[in-house]
Enzyme design. Structure first.
Site, PDB file in Angstrom:
ATOM      1  N   LYS A 133      10.803  42.939 -20.154  1.00 42.82           N
ATOM      2  CA  LYS A 133       9.668  42.422 -19.379  1.00 42.82           C
ATOM      3  C   LYS A 133       9.907  42.772 -17.923  1.00 42.82           C
ATOM      4  O   LYS A 133      11.052  42.951 -17.510  1.00 42.82           O
ATOM      5  CB  LYS A 133       9.583  40.897 -19.535  1.00 42.82           C
ATOM      6  CG  LYS A 133       8.220  40.313 -19.236  1.00 42.82           C
ATOM      7  CD  LYS A 133       7.263  40.419 -20.409  1.00 42.82           C
ATOM      8  CE  LYS A 133       5.855  40.070 -19.996  1.00 42.82           C
ATOM      9  NZ  LYS A 133       4.939  39.994 -21.143  1.00 42.82           N
ATOM     10  N   ASP A 163       0.356  42.792 -18.571  1.00 42.26           N
ATOM     11  CA  ASP A 163       0.477  41.343 -18.771  1.00 42.26           C
ATOM     12  C   ASP A 163      -0.436  40.731 -17.704  1.00 42.26           C
ATOM     13  O   ASP A 163      -1.355  41.413 -17.214  1.00 42.26           O
ATOM     14  CB  ASP A 163       1.942  40.896 -18.619  1.00 42.26           C
ATOM     15  CG  ASP A 163       2.172  39.434 -19.030  1.00 42.26           C
ATOM     16  OD1 ASP A 163       2.127  39.152 -20.234  1.00 42.26           O
ATOM     17  OD2 ASP A 163       2.370  38.568 -18.157  1.00 42.26           O
TER      18      ASP A 163
END
Ligand code: NDP
Length: 446
Positions: A129, A169
């Site tokens: 991430k 995201d």
């Protein structure tokens, strides 16, 4: 205390000692550790190989400076990150988040959860991430482009189609991925498989934009049907009004449910007759305006959290951000009659809220499983890119649906194997833990 429990607690204490202030990461680890004792009891190798401690430490965290000049000529400095959490199952894979709250703790929690989520898809991807504390809200296209170019000028050396493949995201959609890819191409050369969530005209996959929301509804429908229920005829609340929320609402309506409210970080729309998805898309995707522009007759805009709304409904689908439902809001939601909570957002429920779901027998779809459709379709995008081909929307959607059905099936099997009833939280965590743990043990201490 069993040896398994003692082991789990000793590892948790180490995690706490290493990062006492990383509260989101600690929360994600705590929630996971609370459920995996039966799996550790089942296999002595997990303690022998100290698998848990190996798992909670990211393989690598890269942090960097992002200098850029805004359109008014001011020099701006942001902080960038990529957390390469776990590569036991393949290249690091996970989104980039641009939001002022982004911190190492938040990206570690997201990377940790991503690792388990990715393993549930059955596809060959590890977990990662990244992102920045950059706030895209209200910025011009030109500023977004300049920022993305500077971000990629540093990130490019750490990623690659076989190494680490970022996606979008919060705050990172097709536009941002397009600019990021453009800069990567200038620096390295054309390499479409290095990012997913690309616009379709740039070799992105059809169906990627819809995937997380559609996947959430596919997974939740499986869980409902296993309990003799269905979306059809149900009243649903969806939080958020971004990528995940919009396509969740669209699919719930297709399945015969009615979404009566959706939100943003300031307030929410209450629309008893069902949110108008075409209007919502126009506001959020075309005009890029706030929810206050939603002016359909019969609807109301109310400031505050949508989870404070006091009306009767059946299903809650949180699709905004972490910790949006705390204990108090969870109690309210249960009091309002919701019998199912399924998570489009990552960790939208606090530990207290999750405990309340389990105590009250709520049908609970944890994010790791319920929102895995986005990353699954990103992996389908990687497959199309490496084969230099394109699948139709129908082909992608069919594969997505099958993946979500299979995830629920494997979770349900774990629930039966471990006698967990319909505690799907434990089912999800144990299924994914065993997959990652076994892959790690086979690779030795690395
Ligand atoms: P978007 O940026 O498209 O939308 C985010 C939405 O959440 C916006 O409506 C935003 O409102 C709202 N929001 C953000 N922060 C808060 C807050 N503090 N309180 C209340 N509302 C808030 O992001 P996505 O839809 O892509 O992501 C939503 C969630 O889904 C995240 O948790 C993400 O990690 C998760 N997710 C996303 C995937 C994807 O494919 N995009 C895949 C898997 C999970 P506002 O505009 O006011 O900020």
């Amino acid at each position: 205390m069993t040896a398994a429990k003692e082991y789990i607690e000793s590892v948790y204490q180490k995690v706490e000692l290493r990062g006492p202030h990383q509260k989101e990461f600690l929360q994600a680890v705590r929630e996971f550790f609370n459920t995996i004792e039966p799996a550790i009891e089942n296999n002595p190798d997990y303690i022998k190989w100290n698998v848990l401690e190996q798992m909670v430490e990211p393989e690598r965290i890269i942090t960097f400076k992002i200098p850029w000049m805004d359109q008014a000529g001011n020099v701006q400095i942001n902080k960038g990150y990529r957390v390469q959490f776990n590569s036991a199952n393949g290249p690091y894979k996970g989104g980039l988040r641009f939001h002022p709250t982004v911190s190492e703790s938040i990206l570690k929690f997201l990377g940790f959860e991503q690792t388990f989520k990715n393993s549930l898809t059955g596809l060959p991807i590890g977990g990662g991430k990244g992102g920045s504390d950059f706030n895209p809200k209200g910025k011009s296209d030109a500023d977004i482009m300049r920022f993305c170019q500077s971000f990629m000028t540093e990130l490019y050396r750490h990623i690659g189609p076989q190494l680490d493949v970022p996606a979008g995201d919060i705050g990172v959609g097709g536009r941002e991925i397009g600019y990021l890819y453009g800069q990567y191409k200038r620096l390295v050369g054309p390499e479409t498989g290095v990012l997913t969530g690309k616009p379709v005209v740039m070799n992105g996959s059809l169906g990627r934009t819809e995937a997380t929301g559609y996947g959430l509804v596919y997974y939740t429908e499986e869980m409902l049907q296993a309990n003799n229920k269905s979306f059809s005829g149900q009243k649903v609340i969806v939080s958020g009004s971004g990528n995940v929320a919009i396509y969740t609402i669209e699919k719930v309506h297709e399945y015969g449910g009615t979404v009566i409210a959706c939100s943003d970080s300031n307030g929410y729309i209450y629309d008893e007759n069902g949110i108008d998805v075409a209007l919502l898309k126009d506001i959020k995707e075309v005009r890029r305006e706030r929810l206050t522009s939603y002016n359909k007759e019969g609807s109301r805009y109310i400031e505050g959290s949508v989870w404070d709304l006091e009306v009767a409904y059946d299903i809650a689908l949180p699709c905004a951000t972490q910790n949006e439902i705390d204990g108090e809001k969870a109690e309210k939601l249960i009091h309002n009659g919701a019998y199912c909570v399924s998570e489009g957002a990552n960790m939208p429920s606090t530990l207290e809220a999750v405990d309340l779901y389990i105590e009250n027998g709520i049908l609970y779809g944890p994010a790791k499983a319920a929102n895995a459709g986005g990353v699954a379709t990103s992996t389908l995008e990687m497959a199309q890119n490496s084969a230099h081909g394109h699948w139709t929307m129908e082909q992608v959607d069919e594969k997505l649906k099958q993946i979500m059905v299979n995830i629920f099936k494997s979770v349900n099997e774990t629930c039966q194997e471990y006698d967990l009833g319909n505690n799907y939280l434990a089912g999800v965590n144990i299924t994914s833990f065993v997959k990652i743990a076994d892959a790690m043990i086979h690779q030795g201490i690395v």
